[in-house]
Design an enzyme around this catalytic site. Structure first.
Site, PDB file in Angstrom:
ATOM      1  N   ASP A 139      -2.136  -0.453   4.922  1.00  0.00           N
ATOM      2  CA  ASP A 139      -1.140  -0.025   4.789  1.00  0.00           C
ATOM      3  C   ASP A 139      -1.480   1.419   3.522  1.00  0.00           C
ATOM      4  OD1 ASP A 139       1.393   0.524   3.443  1.00  0.00           O
ATOM      5  OD2 ASP A 139       1.569  -1.626   2.837  1.00  0.00           O
TER       6      ASP A 139
ATOM      7  N   ASP B 161       3.721   4.112   4.591  1.00  0.00           N
ATOM      8  CA  ASP B 161       4.634   4.120   4.054  1.00  0.00           C
ATOM      9  C   ASP B 161       5.440   4.883   3.753  1.00  0.00           C
ATOM     10  OD1 ASP B 161       5.438   1.768   1.682  1.00  0.00           O
ATOM     11  OD2 ASP B 161       4.666   4.320   0.526  1.00  0.00           O
TER      12      ASP B 161
ATOM     13  N   GLU C 193       7.375   2.881   8.225  1.00  0.00           N
ATOM     14  CA  GLU C 193       8.717   2.558   7.324  1.00  0.00           C
ATOM     15  C   GLU C 193       9.406   3.816   7.208  1.00  0.00           C
ATOM     16  OE1 GLU C 193       9.706   0.812   3.065  1.00  0.00           O
ATOM     17  OE2 GLU C 193       8.005   2.128   3.372  1.00  0.00           O
TER      18      GLU C 193
ATOM     19  N   HIS D  80       7.450  -7.345   0.971  1.00  0.00           N
ATOM     20  CA  HIS D  80       7.393  -7.638  -0.408  1.00  0.00           C
ATOM     21  C   HIS D  80       8.427  -7.158  -1.468  1.00  0.00           C
ATOM     22  CE1 HIS D  80       6.243  -3.569   1.336  1.00  0.00           C
ATOM     23  NE2 HIS D  80       6.064  -3.400   0.500  1.00  0.00           N
ATOM     24  N   ASP D  81       9.246  -6.359  -0.745  1.00  0.00           N
ATOM     25  CA  ASP D  81      10.687  -5.367  -0.938  1.00  0.00           C
ATOM     26  C   ASP D  81      11.543  -6.233  -1.520  1.00  0.00           C
ATOM     27  OD1 ASP D  81       8.500  -3.125  -1.789  1.00  0.00           O
ATOM     28  OD2 ASP D  81       8.654  -2.341  -0.457  1.00  0.00           O
TER      29      ASP D  81
HETATM   30  C1  GLC Z   1       7.386   0.938   0.640  1.00  0.00           C
HETATM   31  C2  GLC Z   1       6.971   0.338  -0.221  1.00  0.00           C
HETATM   32  C3  GLC Z   1       6.953  -0.443  -1.371  1.00  0.00           C
HETATM   33  C4  GLC Z   1       7.149   1.067  -2.128  1.00  0.00           C
HETATM   34  C5  GLC Z   1       7.651   2.147  -1.932  1.00  0.00           C
HETATM   35  C6  GLC Z   1       6.768   3.065  -2.585  1.00  0.00           C
HETATM   36  O1  GLC Z   1       9.506   1.886  -0.082  1.00  0.00           O
HETATM   37  O2  GLC Z   1       7.285  -1.478   0.176  1.00  0.00           O
HETATM   38  O3  GLC Z   1       7.128  -1.294  -1.728  1.00  0.00           O
HETATM   39  O4  GLC Z   1       7.580   1.420  -3.911  1.00  0.00           O
HETATM   40  O5  GLC Z   1       7.314   2.490  -0.397  1.00  0.00           O
HETATM   41  O6  GLC Z   1       5.686   3.896  -2.173  1.00  0.00           O
END
Ligand code: GLC
Ligand code: CA
Length: 542
Positions: A95, A190, A242, A316-317
């Site tokens: 990640d 990310d 993402e 995980h979110d």
């Molecule tokens: C992404 C991650 C999340 C994190 C955010 C800030 O959305 O998946 O878990 O809090 O980025 O890095």
């Protein structure tokens, strides 16, 4: 075609397997579980951040990009994990949080101490804009006692990096190359579509500032540069971006192969179908027709535009999809298999989030003090400030908290689910007798066995990996369906999203088709096909 027939498994390292009893999952623990992952049949494991971090946002606040946080182990253990995984033909995806660093990162500390060179690494302004942090409150905080403010789209301790500064980009590219040299074959970037902020940071109250930094054209330029300077040299590397609040048009641009940006993208529109007016902390029933509309338009447009989606319902979110979309008291198993079918036979690369393959569900915590996630705790305070009672605020957090999916992996019905011999950092979700790996492994007719079958289908039938996408039965009130086509073959996938029987007409010729998979037995093919509660079926016609 290096990624179309792959299945990727996401591991939240803190919660997978603790090898030393400190209550926190670690690299050695993951290594121990490689035989399990091999048996499942996945190709790559994506690990959430494992770098040194104050853990304000569970590792997404990185203080050193090229080391391992001691809570997870050592660099040597990481190298051993990569090597052992390769023996099973499992690759590792890391990640990469390149939009921001922890305020404990040395770049930020030097900047704060007055170093001009490092001040240019961040986005500093005399006058803050009206942008809102994604974790609540203003997106700007005072930069020490300089009178200036620094931008943080996420937590205060996550300072956004200034990608306009070439020195920043070069530092980040070095980081990717560092991990490539260790044998890492996948990168998850990310919130990568917010790295390119508009040149003039303008107020934008109506939209919390989002249009000023989301999917800006310059982001495509940065991604091309990142590709060329790093992973573009190795065609076996898989990348996924993402994308926060993105559009199909941009996602085609991010992934259309000739543009040389990324392999695939995550978008989240389908996980907002149970938000009231875009507000996450609300709990309306999910909007099925909107869910279908999204899957159909994304499926068809990405297929037409030669883009590529990462397919998922859990991460995980997100709270567990089972709790959001399925009447789990009666149909946990059928519902889990139905959701998996919809994802795994779709056009794109499927991701499995740890525990999903055994039908894990949200925890039944009874107090706000059971929650740890920074977003949840901020939201709880905001809900109270908005006038909600403690009871109501708690109910909303419980339904939507990111901790719902971060609970320890349930390996067995032993104490602490066989995850740790100590006290887990976050409480186990429960329903242990019913939901655990050991139990799932002991039966042919389990969610786990069904996942194995689905994974094998992608590897056996090229139509699953490569077929195009067409909506099927778009107006049906209960069924989501699609048709894949490849070299004269047709694959029809039908999923009943409700706990009630229904009927749907299948196209001519499909009554003679092969049933590739079905989560009920004894289905008789009929032009007017009956589907049982949460039934999922895939029919292949040559
Ligand atoms: C992404 C991650 C999340 C994190 C955010 C800030 O959305 O998946 O878990 O809090 O980025 O890095
Ligand atoms: Ca540990």
């Amino acid at each position: 075609m290096t990624f179309k027939d792959k299945v990727i498994y996401q591991i939240y390292p803190k919660s997978y397997k603790d090898s030393n009893g400190d209550g926190i999952g670690d690299l050695k623990g993951i290594k121990e579980k490689l035989p399990y992952l091999n048996d499942l049949g996945i190709d790559m494991i994506w690990l959430n951040p494992i770098y040194p971090s104050p853990q304000k946002d569970n590792g997404y606040d990185i203080s050193d990009y090229t080391a391992i946080d001691p809570i997870f182990g050592t660099m040597e253990e990481f190298e051993q994990l990569i090597a052992k995984a390769k023996e099973y033909q499992i690759e590792v995806m890391l990640d990469m949080v390149l939009n921001h660093v922890s305020t404990e990162h040395e770049w930020f500390k030097k900047a704060l101490a007055g170093d001009q060179y490092y001040q240019d690494f961040f986005i500093l302004r005399e006058e803050p804009t009206d942008w809102v942090s994604k974790f609540g409150g203003s997106a700007w905080s005072p930069f020490g006692d300089t009178g200036k403010y620094y931008l943080h789209l996420y937590d205060q301790t996550q300072a956004d990096l200034n990608w306009r500064n070439q020195a920043v980009r070069e530092e980040l590219f070095k980081v990717i190359r560092f991990w490539m040299e260790k044998g890492v074959k996948g990168f998850r970037f990310d919130v990568i579509n917010v790295i390119g902020k508009d040149e003039q940071l303008k107020n934008n109250k109506e939209n919390d500032g989002k249009p000023e930094y989301t999917d800006k054209p310059i982001t495509h330029t940065y991604l091309k540069e990142l590709n060329q300077a790093t992973f573009g040299t190795d065609s076996t590397i898989i990348t996924v971006g993402e994308m926060s609040s993105t559009t199909i048009e941009n996602c085609i641009l991010y992934t259309e192969p000739s543009r040389e940006e990324l392999s695939m993208v995550f978008n989240f529109h389908h996980l907002k179908v149970d938000y009231e007016n875009g507000n996450k902390w609300s709990t309306p029933p999910f909007d099925f027709s909107e869910l279908k509309r999204l899957f159909h338009t994304w499926g068809e447009k990405m297929s037409d535009g030669n883009g590529w989606n990462a397919l998922f319902f859990n991460n995980h979110d997100q709270p567990r999809a089972l709790n959001r979309f399925v009447a789990i008291d009666q149909y946990r198993k059928q519902g889990a298999e139905m959701l998996a079918t919809m994802i795994h036979l779709n056009r794109g690369t499927p991701y499995i989030y740890m525990g999903e393959e055994i039908g894990m569900v949200d925890p039944d915590y009874s107090s706000i003090s059971d929650y740890i996630d920074v977003e949840s705790l901020n939201a709880y305070k905001l809900l109270l400030a908005q006038g909600f009672t403690e009871k109501e605020a708690f109910r909303r957090i419980k339904a939507k908290s990111r901790d719902n999916s971060r609970t320890p992996m349930q390996w067995s019905d032993a104490e602490q689910a066989g995850f740790t011999t100590g006290k887990p950092w976050l409480k186990v979700a429960g329903k242990l007798e019913e939901i655990n790996v050991e139990k799932e492994r002991s039966s042919e007719d389990s969610i786990l066995s069904y996942y194995k079958k689905l994974i094998r289908l992608r590897k056996t039938y090229p139509i699953v990996a490569q077929g195009d996408y067409h909506a099927y039965g778009a107006d049906h009130p209960q069924v989501y369906g699609y048709l894949r086509q490849f070299e004269g073959q047709q694959l029809l996938v039908l999923t009943n999203f409700y706990d009630k029987d229904t009927r749907i007409t299948i196209p001519e010729g499909f009554t003679e088709a092969d049933i590739l998979i079905d989560n009920y037995s004894d289905t008789v093919l009929h032009q007017n096909l009956e589907l049982k509660p949460y039934q999922a079926i895939a029919l292949l016609k040559n």
